[in-house]
Write an enzyme that holds these catalytic residues in place. Structure first.
Site: not given
Ligand code: PMV
Length: 318
Positions: A98, A101-104, A106-108, A150
């Site tokens: 998704p 969602a913080g699961l990377g 865009s990097a993938a 990521d």
């Molecule tokens: O939003 P994410 O899942 O890419 O996580 C960011 C993690 C933080 O520690 C909050 C920020 C960072 O750059 O490490």
């Protein structure tokens, strides 16, 4: 035709504290983004297919744009096409991750596209070069706001210890469940919030960061020794400390408590910047299915993942 795929990621421990140089631990997850590159005379075509945008395509030459979300999803692929000065090419991406969602995700996408395109154009890039180029491009698209974690996890896979530097860790894979709140998260504003708190109350926030760093260090040994119950306790403590920093939310809290309650998880915490996005949990004796059901009942979207999976790789077919 050339296809490559790259994994997404979770931050297991140490988010936010890592911004101030404290140790964090991240792992690649087996939800992957795939990029297929083909020759296509007379156009530079991007097709994306993921959880948000089903079967969308954009012709960069005619410049026809179908939705604002489409612009977001294709910005990364356009940046890669520009970097390689690629013409007469079609890039098709498919992602199980998704967005926002913080699961990377865009990097993938960037890593899979850089890998497939460079290979297609006959350029042999090392993994280090792929990681460096992908990080630069992701950062450029996100206007300076990208962490190298990521893209490094998408390239190398496995686990990474992140502090002022990034190093690979050789650890066994870990079965986990990810729960997506459905609420997009905004890393920049959550980081600013926590760093503001630290400026105002350093005597309170610094010890929290130190405790988070100790959890990350302890977790490395617990993963190595397969001590799932203790690792679960570390997740619960880390979540409490992130709550104290103000980066949890009602939705994240509901998924975390559903996972620990009806889901029977050994431990659960938010992952990444917080404020939305995802949580992670370690299944208990009731298993991953019970955990996924509990997350669904709390209105989350669950994914069963294996943490520590393989990094970017070439694929035989699209
Ligand atoms: O939003 P994410 O899942 O890419 O996580 C960011 C993690 C933080 O520690 C909050 C920020 C960072 O750059 O490490």
């Amino acid at each position: 035709m050339t296809t490559a795929s790259a994994p997404g990621k979770v931050i297991l421990f140490g988010e936010h504290a890592v911004v101030s140089g404290i140790t964090a631990l991240g792992g690649a997850i087996d939800l992957r983004a795939k990029a297929t590159v083909r020759n296509r005379p007379g156009c530079a075509l991007i097709k994306t297919d993921d959880l948000v945008l089903r079967g969308f395509s954009l012709d960069l030459i005619s410049g026809q744009l179908l939705s604002p979300q489409a612009a977001n999803a294709t910005r990364y692929i356009s940046a890669v096409l520009r970097e390689f000065d690629a013409r007469n090419i079609q890039v098709e991406t498919k992602s199980a991750l998704p967005l926002a969602a913080g699961l990377g995700s865009s990097a993938a996408i960037v890593v899979a596209t850089v890998t497939a395109l460079s290979q297609h154009l006959g350029q042999e890039l090392s993994q280090k070069e792929i990681a460096a180029t992908s990080y630069r491009l992701e950062k450029e698209v996100q206007q300076g706001m990208a962490s190298p974690t990521d893209t490094a996890l998408a390239v190398f896979g496995g686990y990474l210890r992140v502090s002022k530097e990034i190093s690979a860790l050789d650890l066994p894979s870990l079965e986990m469940v990810v729960g997506f709140t459905g609420v997009p998260h905004d890393t920049k504003s959550e980081v600013e919030k926590v760093q503001g708190l630290r400026r105002n109350y350093p005597e309170l926030v610094d010890p929290i960061f130190q405790a988070i760093g100790s959890i990350s260090e302890r977790a490395v040994h617990l993963i190595r020794e397969h001590k799932a119950a203790k690792l679960g306790q570390m997740m619960n403590i880390n979540h409490g400390l992130l709550e104290a920093l103000g980066v949890s939310s009602r939705e994240l809290g509901e998924l975390v408590y559903a996972a620990r309650g009806a889901g029977g998880a050994l431990g659960a915490k938010l992952t990444g910047a917080g404020g939305g996005g995802c949580m992670i949990a370690i299944p208990g004796p009731a298993g991953a299915e019970a955990l996924m059901t509990a997350i669904r009942q709390a209105r989350g979207v669950p994914f069963k993942v294996s943490v520590g999976c393989e990094g970017v790789r070439m694929e035989r077919d699209p």
